[in-house]
Design a protein around this motif. Sequence first.
Motif, PDB file in Angstrom:
ATOM      1  N   MET A  19       0.830  -1.205   0.000  1.00  0.00           N
ATOM      2  CA  MET A  19       0.000   0.000   0.000  1.00  0.00           C
ATOM      3  C   MET A  19       0.865   1.256   0.000  1.00  0.00           C
ATOM      4  O   MET A  19       0.553   2.239  -0.692  1.00  0.00           O
ATOM      5  CB  MET A  19      -0.952  -0.010   1.202  1.00  0.00           C
ATOM      6  N   ALA A  20       1.962   1.259   0.772  1.00  0.00           N
ATOM      7  CA  ALA A  20       2.853   2.415   0.798  1.00  0.00           C
ATOM      8  C   ALA A  20       3.513   2.612  -0.563  1.00  0.00           C
ATOM      9  O   ALA A  20       3.646   3.744  -1.058  1.00  0.00           O
ATOM     10  CB  ALA A  20       3.913   2.234   1.881  1.00  0.00           C
ATOM     11  N   ALA A  21       3.909   1.515  -1.187  1.00  0.00           N
ATOM     12  CA  ALA A  21       4.534   1.598  -2.513  1.00  0.00           C
ATOM     13  C   ALA A  21       3.535   2.112  -3.553  1.00  0.00           C
ATOM     14  O   ALA A  21       3.889   2.904  -4.437  1.00  0.00           O
ATOM     15  CB  ALA A  21       5.076   0.232  -2.924  1.00  0.00           C
ATOM     16  N   ALA A  22       2.279   1.674  -3.448  1.00  0.00           N
ATOM     17  CA  ALA A  22       1.250   2.131  -4.377  1.00  0.00           C
ATOM     18  C   ALA A  22       1.006   3.628  -4.230  1.00  0.00           C
ATOM     19  O   ALA A  22       0.872   4.362  -5.221  1.00  0.00           O
ATOM     20  CB  ALA A  22      -0.043   1.353  -4.150  1.00  0.00           C
ATOM     21  N   ALA A  23       0.951   4.099  -2.974  1.00  0.00           N
ATOM     22  CA  ALA A  23       0.767   5.536  -2.729  1.00  0.00           C
ATOM     23  C   ALA A  23       1.949   6.326  -3.271  1.00  0.00           C
ATOM     24  O   ALA A  23       1.788   7.403  -3.857  1.00  0.00           O
ATOM     25  CB  ALA A  23       0.596   5.797  -1.238  1.00  0.00           C
ATOM     26  N   ALA A  24       3.169   5.790  -3.105  1.00  0.00           N
ATOM     27  CA  ALA A  24       4.366   6.456  -3.628  1.00  0.00           C
ATOM     28  C   ALA A  24       4.306   6.544  -5.151  1.00  0.00           C
ATOM     29  O   ALA A  24       4.707   7.553  -5.744  1.00  0.00           O
ATOM     30  CB  ALA A  24       5.615   5.704  -3.180  1.00  0.00           C
ATOM     31  N   ALA A  25       3.799   5.493  -5.786  1.00  0.00           N
ATOM     32  CA  ALA A  25       3.685   5.500  -7.244  1.00  0.00           C
ATOM     33  C   ALA A  25       2.700   6.577  -7.709  1.00  0.00           C
ATOM     34  O   ALA A  25       2.936   7.253  -8.711  1.00  0.00           O
ATOM     35  CB  ALA A  25       3.235   4.124  -7.734  1.00  0.00           C
ATOM     36  N   VAL A  26       1.603   6.746  -6.972  1.00  0.00           N
ATOM     37  CA  VAL A  26       0.630   7.785  -7.312  1.00  0.00           C
ATOM     38  C   VAL A  26       1.270   9.160  -7.175  1.00  0.00           C
ATOM     39  O   VAL A  26       1.078  10.051  -8.008  1.00  0.00           O
ATOM     40  CB  VAL A  26      -0.622   7.671  -6.426  1.00  0.00           C
ATOM     41  N   TYR A  27       2.044   9.362  -6.082  1.00  0.00           N
ATOM     42  CA  TYR A  27       2.770  10.626  -5.891  1.00  0.00           C
ATOM     43  C   TYR A  27       3.660  10.896  -7.099  1.00  0.00           C
ATOM     44  O   TYR A  27       3.720  12.017  -7.622  1.00  0.00           O
ATOM     45  CB  TYR A  27       3.622  10.560  -4.628  1.00  0.00           C
ATOM     46  N   LEU A  28       4.370   9.881  -7.544  1.00  0.00           N
ATOM     47  CA  LEU A  28       5.336  10.039  -8.634  1.00  0.00           C
ATOM     48  C   LEU A  28       4.637  10.345  -9.959  1.00  0.00           C
ATOM     49  O   LEU A  28       5.029  11.267 -10.686  1.00  0.00           O
ATOM     50  CB  LEU A  28       6.169   8.763  -8.769  1.00  0.00           C
ATOM     51  N   VAL A  29       3.592   9.602 -10.264  1.00  0.00           N
ATOM     52  CA  VAL A  29       2.911   9.747 -11.551  1.00  0.00           C
ATOM     53  C   VAL A  29       2.162  11.068 -11.652  1.00  0.00           C
ATOM     54  O   VAL A  29       2.153  11.729 -12.696  1.00  0.00           O
ATOM     55  CB  VAL A  29       1.952   8.563 -11.786  1.00  0.00           C
ATOM     56  N   THR A  30       1.517  11.467 -10.552  1.00  0.00           N
ATOM     57  CA  THR A  30       0.669  12.668 -10.594  1.00  0.00           C
ATOM     58  C   THR A  30       1.390  13.937 -10.172  1.00  0.00           C
ATOM     59  O   THR A  30       0.814  15.030 -10.253  1.00  0.00           O
ATOM     60  CB  THR A  30      -0.556  12.479  -9.687  1.00  0.00           C
ATOM     61  N   GLY A  31       2.638  13.812  -9.716  1.00  0.00           N
ATOM     62  CA  GLY A  31       3.391  14.993  -9.310  1.00  0.00           C
ATOM     63  C   GLY A  31       2.899  15.625  -8.021  1.00  0.00           C
ATOM     64  O   GLY A  31       3.032  16.838  -7.825  1.00  0.00           O
ATOM     65  N   LEU A  32       2.318  14.830  -7.125  1.00  0.00           N
ATOM     66  CA  LEU A  32       1.826  15.369  -5.856  1.00  0.00           C
ATOM     67  C   LEU A  32       2.962  15.790  -4.927  1.00  0.00           C
ATOM     68  O   LEU A  32       2.760  16.587  -4.022  1.00  0.00           O
ATOM     69  CB  LEU A  32       0.954  14.322  -5.148  1.00  0.00           C
ATOM     70  N   GLY A  33       4.129  15.240  -5.140  1.00  0.00           N
ATOM     71  CA  GLY A  33       5.266  15.548  -4.286  1.00  0.00           C
ATOM     72  C   GLY A  33       6.293  14.440  -4.390  1.00  0.00           C
ATOM     73  O   GLY A  33       6.230  13.590  -5.290  1.00  0.00           O
ATOM     74  N   SER A  34       7.226  14.426  -3.468  1.00  0.00           N
ATOM     75  CA  SER A  34       8.255  13.396  -3.480  1.00  0.00           C
ATOM     76  C   SER A  34       7.637  12.024  -3.208  1.00  0.00           C
ATOM     77  O   SER A  34       6.862  11.862  -2.271  1.00  0.00           O
ATOM     78  CB  SER A  34       9.312  13.695  -2.408  1.00  0.00           C
ATOM     79  N   PRO A  35       7.981  11.017  -3.997  1.00  0.00           N
ATOM     80  CA  PRO A  35       7.430   9.675  -3.772  1.00  0.00           C
ATOM     81  C   PRO A  35       7.921   9.039  -2.482  1.00  0.00           C
ATOM     82  O   PRO A  35       7.406   7.998  -2.060  1.00  0.00           O
ATOM     83  CB  PRO A  35       7.914   8.879  -4.997  1.00  0.00           C
ATOM     84  N   ARG A  36       8.903   9.663  -1.829  1.00  0.00           N
ATOM     85  CA  ARG A  36       9.407   9.126  -0.567  1.00  0.00           C
ATOM     86  C   ARG A  36       8.532   9.509   0.625  1.00  0.00           C
ATOM     87  O   ARG A  36       8.733   8.974   1.725  1.00  0.00           O
ATOM     88  CB  ARG A  36      10.832   9.634  -0.330  1.00  0.00           C
ATOM     89  N   ILE A  37       7.593  10.436   0.418  1.00  0.00           N
ATOM     90  CA  ILE A  37       6.816  10.956   1.544  1.00  0.00           C
ATOM     91  C   ILE A  37       6.040   9.852   2.259  1.00  0.00           C
ATOM     92  O   ILE A  37       6.135   9.691   3.475  1.00  0.00           O
ATOM     93  CB  ILE A  37       5.851  12.065   1.062  1.00  0.00           C
ATOM     94  N   VAL A  38       5.252   9.086   1.503  1.00  0.00           N
ATOM     95  CA  VAL A  38       4.410   8.056   2.129  1.00  0.00           C
ATOM     96  C   VAL A  38       5.247   6.929   2.740  1.00  0.00           C
ATOM     97  O   VAL A  38       5.007   6.554   3.898  1.00  0.00           O
ATOM     98  CB  VAL A  38       3.386   7.496   1.119  1.00  0.00           C
ATOM     99  N   PRO A  39       6.228   6.359   2.018  1.00  0.00           N
ATOM    100  CA  PRO A  39       7.035   5.305   2.650  1.00  0.00           C
ATOM    101  C   PRO A  39       7.753   5.771   3.911  1.00  0.00           C
ATOM    102  O   PRO A  39       7.790   5.043   4.913  1.00  0.00           O
ATOM    103  CB  PRO A  39       8.038   4.926   1.549  1.00  0.00           C
TER     104      PRO A  39
END
Length: 258
Positions: A19-39
């Motif tokens: 789930m954390a990896a999936a949220a990070a992927a969404v961050y990365l694809v949509t440009g919400l912020g750094s993908p490291r935030i959720v993990p």
Amino acid sequence: MGTSVVTPGLPLFVLCAVMAAAAAAVYLVTGLGSPRIVPSASIRGALQLAAVSLILAAALARLWSSLLVLAVMFVAAVFTSARRADAGRSAAWLTMSLATGIGAVVPLMLVSGVVPLEGVAVVPIGGIILGNAMTATSLAARRGLDAIEQRWGEVEAGLSLGLSDRDARMEVVRPAATDALIPGLDQTRTVGLVTLPGAFVGVLLATGSAAQAGAVQILVLVGVLLAQTCAVAVTIELVARARVHRPHFRLRPKWNSG
């Protein structure tokens, strides 16, 4: 009958990691912020919960140590509210807001006998009340201070009409800061219809009794409303009286009617 309580183990670890990896992927694809935030937040939360679990296992066995845990939580809440309010050292006054919020609810619960004077009951319920009071306090202080800066002209207009400093500030602080009460009110109005809050789910998983879970949840929700109302009322007063203020906004000139 098998238990439905979530247990620690490899399946839980794998599921949370996915789930954390999936949220990070969404961050990365949509440009919400750094993908490291959720993990990173997930890892931090897991470590904190592991430490707290070990501490609580020992602390809840005795009342005095349970109250000490609650006191540490209170100090952490004060520092969090102070940081979020962005009010410098003056944010220390927000201690009054949090103390009023939790002080209006927890003693009442204990005196009534509804909540037993035991660590296993006081710490969880006290923690929920304190956490929600902290959120409302932070939000009320931040929005109230933002309103004073953004609508200073209205404050000066009030002063020109003969209002005191406190009353002129209150005219812009109150409408903005009372928005901090909306999340708690909405949660209470929609409980069971839109969401099942944590207290309900926790008791339901632990006991299997929906009636007991509902009783605990309504107690918590009404207690949160009282705590937040008291905390926000004190916060608004502190901001209106400039006890809590932005460091760069402290010396704004007063209206000179003479």
